[in-house]
Design an enzyme around this catalytic site. Structure first.
Site, PDB file in Angstrom:
ATOM      1  N   LYS A  38       0.849  -1.207   0.000  1.00  0.00           N
ATOM      2  CA  LYS A  38       0.000   0.000   0.000  1.00  0.00           C
ATOM      3  C   LYS A  38       0.882   1.253   0.000  1.00  0.00           C
ATOM      4  O   LYS A  38       2.087   1.173   0.314  1.00  0.00           O
ATOM      5  CB  LYS A  38      -0.898  -0.011   1.241  1.00  0.00           C
ATOM      6  CG  LYS A  38      -0.128   0.067   2.560  1.00  0.00           C
ATOM      7  CD  LYS A  38      -1.047  -0.093   3.765  1.00  0.00           C
ATOM      8  CE  LYS A  38      -0.245  -0.074   5.066  1.00  0.00           C
ATOM      9  NZ  LYS A  38      -1.093  -0.326   6.246  1.00  0.00           N
ATOM     10  N   TYR A 270      15.116  30.201   7.440  1.00  0.00           N
ATOM     11  CA  TYR A 270      13.977  30.957   7.977  1.00  0.00           C
ATOM     12  C   TYR A 270      13.973  30.987   9.512  1.00  0.00           C
ATOM     13  O   TYR A 270      14.171  29.961  10.152  1.00  0.00           O
ATOM     14  CB  TYR A 270      12.666  30.319   7.523  1.00  0.00           C
ATOM     15  CG  TYR A 270      12.418  30.392   6.033  1.00  0.00           C
ATOM     16  CD1 TYR A 270      12.522  31.590   5.340  1.00  0.00           C
ATOM     17  CD2 TYR A 270      12.058  29.249   5.336  1.00  0.00           C
ATOM     18  CE1 TYR A 270      12.271  31.637   3.966  1.00  0.00           C
ATOM     19  CE2 TYR A 270      11.804  29.285   3.969  1.00  0.00           C
ATOM     20  CZ  TYR A 270      11.914  30.485   3.292  1.00  0.00           C
ATOM     21  OH  TYR A 270      11.668  30.523   1.949  1.00  0.00           O
TER      22      TYR A 270
HETATM   23  C1  LIG Z   1      -0.350  -1.390   6.974  1.00  0.00           C
HETATM   24  C2  LIG Z   1      -0.980  -2.637   7.385  1.00  0.00           C
HETATM   25  C3  LIG Z   1      -0.221  -3.823   7.515  1.00  0.00           C
HETATM   26  C4  LIG Z   1       1.282  -3.846   7.459  1.00  0.00           C
HETATM   27  O1  LIG Z   1       1.765  -3.324   8.669  1.00  0.00           O
HETATM   28  P1  LIG Z   1       3.334  -3.229   8.975  1.00  0.00           P
HETATM   29  O2  LIG Z   1       3.408  -2.812  10.383  1.00  0.00           O
HETATM   30  O3  LIG Z   1       3.867  -2.211   8.020  1.00  0.00           O
HETATM   31  O4  LIG Z   1       3.889  -4.568   8.727  1.00  0.00           O
HETATM   32  C5  LIG Z   1      -0.897  -4.999   7.755  1.00  0.00           C
HETATM   33  N1  LIG Z   1      -2.239  -5.014   7.891  1.00  0.00           N
HETATM   34  C6  LIG Z   1      -2.993  -3.895   7.825  1.00  0.00           C
HETATM   35  C7  LIG Z   1      -4.462  -3.970   8.006  1.00  0.00           C
HETATM   36  C8  LIG Z   1      -2.392  -2.661   7.584  1.00  0.00           C
HETATM   37  O5  LIG Z   1      -3.134  -1.554   7.520  1.00  0.00           O
END
Ligand SMILES: *Cc1c(COP(=O)(O)O)cnc(C)c1O
Length: 378
Positions: A38, A270
């Site tokens: 993702k 800044y």
């Molecule tokens: C993002 C996510 C993962 C992966 O989590 P990590 O801590 O990056 O391994 C797994 N399951 C769900 C539902 C997530 O949202």
């Protein structure tokens, strides 16, 4: 454009991704591995990382949104794929037609996917998500019987097949946290109920990266790591990537844009939050918060220049920040490594997270669209 001419770029080492997939599979030898890609593979590039993960033995891919999953299909990525973050009116039919397994947390979602399956003339593959204690997405235990009942009825009519039952941890990055055992126990109960009612899932899963690394009893049929695939540690308390057997996949590099001498007492960037103590040499790093560097790391963000780790002097701006080199020499065109591998003396995503009071997840995921990715090991 050759790489030395690039203002800033992220090298993504696909061999590191493959290595990490194999390392995580070795931690969960009896489970399948679902690679979570993702958010553009946490900033690493979803399509190349998905391919690399599959080459190293990942049998499933996962995204949050259906659009992310459909984009992988459009790029020609095959194999099993799950996506879980749905809103009413989402592209259920497109997902069903693209052979994507879809997560269902509530009756409204089950009804929409059932409709879509009928319209498409196909059986939708659904995975029922249980809220075992995270309190985010997923079905509450009190609502589980109704959801399971309707899913079993939909399965009997042939519009859906329940391929998975799954959940997600709240505190897996804090080994020993009491919620972990409570969630495992709730998961087993909700699973047992679904199975008694006639659900026969291919895969039961709950383990994210920290649980894959630290909690074998959570592995069930499949582990579902994201961050660890990219060689970033889920929490400093769990160890460095090297201690966890992981290799960072991203190396963020910039090319120094200007080196100049300024007198003592000169304000820098800044707000003048940094003032030179003596005549000194300043280097301009042409990357800023529009590229994803956190402004909250102003005065602290680390960068390797000329063999030494140095820190942002003053504010990190939208496109640039400044480093005080002191007496050291550097030139325009020299390389600056912002994120890399501690084993090579480079600053890490974990270091930037600490400097910005956030987590490594947010550092790599926010490296922006203005930063080109250059793939190694392709
Ligand atoms: C993002 C996510 C993962 C992966 O989590 P990590 O801590 O990056 O391994 C797994 N399951 C769900 C539902 C997530 O949202």
């Amino acid at each position: 454009m050759n790489e030395t001419a690039m203002r800033v770029y992220a090298e993504i080492d696909l061999d590191a991704v493959r290595h990490n997939v194999r390392a995580l599979r070795a931690r969960a030898p009896r489970a399948q591995l679902m690679a979570v890609v993702k958010a553009d593979a946490y900033g690493h590039g979803a399509v190349p990382c998905a391919r690399a993960a599959q080459e190293a033995g990942a049998t499933w891919l996962a995204t949050a949104t259906p659009d992310e999953a459909l984009a992988l299909r459009a790029a020609g990525i095959e194999g099993r794929m799950l996506c879980w973050l749905w809103t009413p009116g989402g592209p259920w039919r497109e997902a069903v037609e693209a052979d994507i397994d879809v997560s269902v947390s509530a009756l409204w979602a089950l009804r929409e996917v059932r409709e879509a399956a009928r319209a498409a003339g196909r059986t939708a593959r659904i995975q029922l998500k249980a809220d075992t204690g995270l309190g985010r997405n997923g079905c509450q235990p009190a609502d589980w019987a109704e959801l399971v009942g309707e899913a079993v009825a939909a399965q009997a009519e042939g519009s859906v097949r329940v391929t998975g039952v799954w959940s997600h941890f709240a505190c897996a990055d804090e080994p020993g946290h009491p919620s972990i055992q409570l969630q495992l126990s709730a998961f087993r109960d909700m699973l047992a109920y679904a199975e008694k009612e006639g659900v026969d899932p291919e895969v039961r899963h709950i383990a994210n990266s920290p649980a894959t690394l630290t909690l074998p009893e959570s592995h069930f049929d499949l582990v579902r790591p994201g961050l660890a695939l990219y060689g970033v540690s889920p929490a400093p308390e769990l160890g460095t990537p090297a201690q966890l057997g992981l290799r960072p996949a991203m190396r963020l590099k910039a090319t120094l844009a200007l080196v100049k001498t300024v007198p003592a007492g000169h304000g820098v960037s800044y707000g003048h939050h940094y003032v030179t103590g003596s005549e000194t040499r300043l280097a301009l790093v042409p990357a800023g918060y529009a590229d994803g560097l956190p402004r909250a790391a102003s005065g602290r963000g680390p960068v390797l220049i000329g063999g030494k780790v140095r820190h942002a002097a003053g504010r990190i701006a939208m496109d640039q920040f400044v480093v005080d080199l002191g007496e050291d020499l550097a030139r325009e065109g020299d390389e600056a490594v912002l994120i890399g591998d501690a084993e090579r003396g480079e600053p890490t995503a974990e270091d930037w997270a600490q400097a910005a009071h956030t987590i490594g997840y947010e550092i790599v995921t926010r490296i922006g669209g203005r930063v080109p990715r250059v793939y190694l090991g392709g």
